[in-house]
Enzyme design. Structure first.
Site, PDB file in Angstrom:
ATOM      1  NE  ARG A  29      -2.834  -7.935   7.756  1.00 48.39           N
ATOM      2  CZ  ARG A  29      -3.298  -8.335   8.975  1.00 48.39           C
ATOM      3  NH1 ARG A  29      -3.860  -9.445   9.106  1.00 48.39           N
ATOM      4  NH2 ARG A  29      -3.283  -7.437   9.993  1.00 48.39           N
ATOM      5  NE  ARG A  40      -6.585   0.894  11.781  1.00 45.38           N
ATOM      6  CZ  ARG A  40      -5.469   0.673  11.499  1.00 45.38           C
ATOM      7  NH1 ARG A  40      -4.530   1.346  11.404  1.00 45.38           N
ATOM      8  NH2 ARG A  40      -5.044  -0.722  10.861  1.00 45.38           N
ATOM      9  CG  HIS A  55      -3.641  -4.539  12.056  1.00 44.26           C
ATOM     10  ND1 HIS A  55      -2.770  -5.123  11.256  1.00 44.26           N
ATOM     11  CD2 HIS A  55      -3.095  -3.146  12.234  1.00 44.26           C
ATOM     12  CE1 HIS A  55      -1.772  -4.173  11.083  1.00 44.26           C
ATOM     13  NE2 HIS A  55      -1.921  -2.928  11.864  1.00 44.26           N
ATOM     14  CB  CYS A 105      11.912  26.546   1.659  1.00 43.60           C
ATOM     15  SG  CYS A 105      12.900  27.666   2.392  1.00 43.60           S
ATOM     16  CG  MET A 106       7.025  24.239  -1.717  1.00 44.85           C
ATOM     17  SD  MET A 106       5.773  24.849  -2.625  1.00 44.85           S
ATOM     18  CE  MET A 106       4.629  25.672  -1.202  1.00 44.85           C
ATOM     19  CG  ASP A 107      10.080  24.364  -4.155  1.00 41.05           C
ATOM     20  OD1 ASP A 107       9.254  23.457  -4.420  1.00 41.05           O
ATOM     21  OD2 ASP A 107       9.838  25.601  -4.238  1.00 41.05           O
ATOM     22  CE1 TYR A 119      10.375  32.524   2.485  1.00 39.97           C
ATOM     23  CE2 TYR A 119      10.427  30.270   2.794  1.00 39.97           C
ATOM     24  CZ  TYR A 119      10.286  31.443   1.867  1.00 39.97           C
ATOM     25  OH  TYR A 119       9.841  31.347   0.607  1.00 39.97           O
ATOM     26  CE  LYS A 156      -0.351   0.207   5.157  1.00 39.62           C
ATOM     27  NZ  LYS A 156      -1.137   0.243   6.140  1.00 39.62           N
TER      28      LYS A 156
END
Length: 379
Positions: A225, A137, A169, A318-320, A271, A39
């Protein structure tokens, strides 16, 4: 791929490491079948290549959370048994049945939708009933379980369902000795007895995740699993390091230094100037950021291997991109940076990152984003 043709940042995935880890898990499982959980795009490693590597190494089943993931495996030409377990009302269950995918049910509404899909497709739905043995769950409660089994048995009698499995689980499998582990095993056995008294004959009982596969053999039943350990990672520090079980971490996250520049003492970095240089120094800019899955919380905490030594991220992620203060180390644009890997060459591991960020290695590897190419070795 030569260094000159590598992306500016990439996740190197060693499929031989996946094979070795799965082979170790298969050996641990002994007589139980091993379902390799792929997954979340193979925990960030790439679902299809890792699924094939796991099958090569002896896994008998593949597991996905969502139906579209299972359908993606089928679209890639993978014909092994697949179990998909998390669906909300109104999903395309008929497509799953047509693709020969086993599905889960925790409530009677799910059985009704599976029966409707079976009528549409003209074949019985292969179903694994889930019981909640203590995780709180998904899964039917002990109070609802008898009715779920009786309803499933009635639909099986109509030829609409084939109840092939019962599953649950763990909540604390990564905490050896926790009393809930044995309690859940006992409740699971009781639930199987209830299913059989309802007239069901589940041939596949499965409860064990990675941790239980490694250290709790009495929880293996008919199938295990493992998830994160397929990719060579330990499910928790209390379980033990990967090397204790023959697991080999498969992902190494790398980047190419984009810029190195000399700055004076007192220079604010990134920043909000959450880092300020203490002397004249060199700053290296690394082209990865939180849009690529590098946690912003790694600001001034996580380390990378650059210029032959580990150095901490300097200033706000930062973002990038992020910045590393490399001091007087001989670092230049184009040099390799390793954020994390197996740790064999002095680089941090995903466990190291998880430790300083207060999280788990699962999150570190799965959050590496789609903008980061995966480069495969080992087939």
């Amino acid at each position: 791929m030569s260094q000159s043709h590598l992306p500016r940042a990439y996740a190197a995935i060693d499929l031989d490491a996946v094979r070795d880890s799965v082979a170790a898990l298969v050996a641990r499982a002994r007589n139980a079948t091993t379902m390799a959980v792929v997954k979340a795009d193979g925990y960030g490693h790439g679902m299809v290549p890792c699924a094939r590597a796991a099958l090569d190494a002896g896994a008998g089943w593949l597991g996905t959370a969502f139906l579209e993931e299972a359908l993606g495996l089928r679209a890639a030409g993978i014909n092994a048994p697949i179990f998909s377990w998390l669906a909300a009302p109104g999903e395309r269950l008929a497509a799953g049945l047509a693709a020969d995918i086993d599905l889960s049910a925790s409530a009677t509404w799910a059985l009704a939708e599976l029966a409707a899909a079976a009528r549409q497709v003209g074949r019985a739905a292969r179903v694994h009933l889930k019981v909640d043995t203590g995780l709180g769950r998904a899964g039917a409660t002990a109070e609802d379980w008898p009715n779920l089994c009786d309803t499933a048995a009635a639909l099986e009698g109509e030829g609409l369902l084939d109840v092939v499995g019962v599953w649950s689980h763990f909540a604390f499998a990564d905490d050896p000795g926790h009393p809930t582990v044995q309690s859940q095993i006992g409740r699971f056995g009781d639930a199987v007895d209830v299913a059989r008294k309802a007239g069901l004959n589940p041939q596949i009982r499965h409860l064990a995740n990675s941790a239980a596969t490694l250290i709790t053999p009495e929880a293996h039943f008919d199938m295990v699993r493992p998830g994160v350990s397929v990719y060579g990672l330990s499910p928790g520090p209390e379980v033990g390091p990967p090397s204790a079980f023959g697991l080999r971490p498969a992902m190494t996250l790398r980047a190419t230094t984009a810029l190195v520049k000399r700055v004076p003492e007192g220079t604010g970095v990134s920043y909000a100037h959450r880092y300020t240089t203490r002397s004249e120094t060199n700053l290296a800019v690394i082209p990865l950021g939180y849009a690529d899955g590098i946690p912003r919380a790694a600001t001034n905490t996580a380390e990378v291997l650059i210029g032959g030594r580990r150095r901490r991220i300097a200033g706000t992620v930062c973002m990038d991109q992020f910045v590393v203060d490399v001091g007087v180390d001989p670092v230049a644009a184009g040099d390799d940076v390793v954020l994390f890997g197996p740790g064999h060459h002095g680089e941090p591991t995903s466990d190291d990152w998880a430790r300083v960020l207060g999280t788990i290695n699962y999150e570190i590897v799965t959050r590496v984003g789609a903008r980061v190419p995966r480069v495969y070795t080992g087939g």
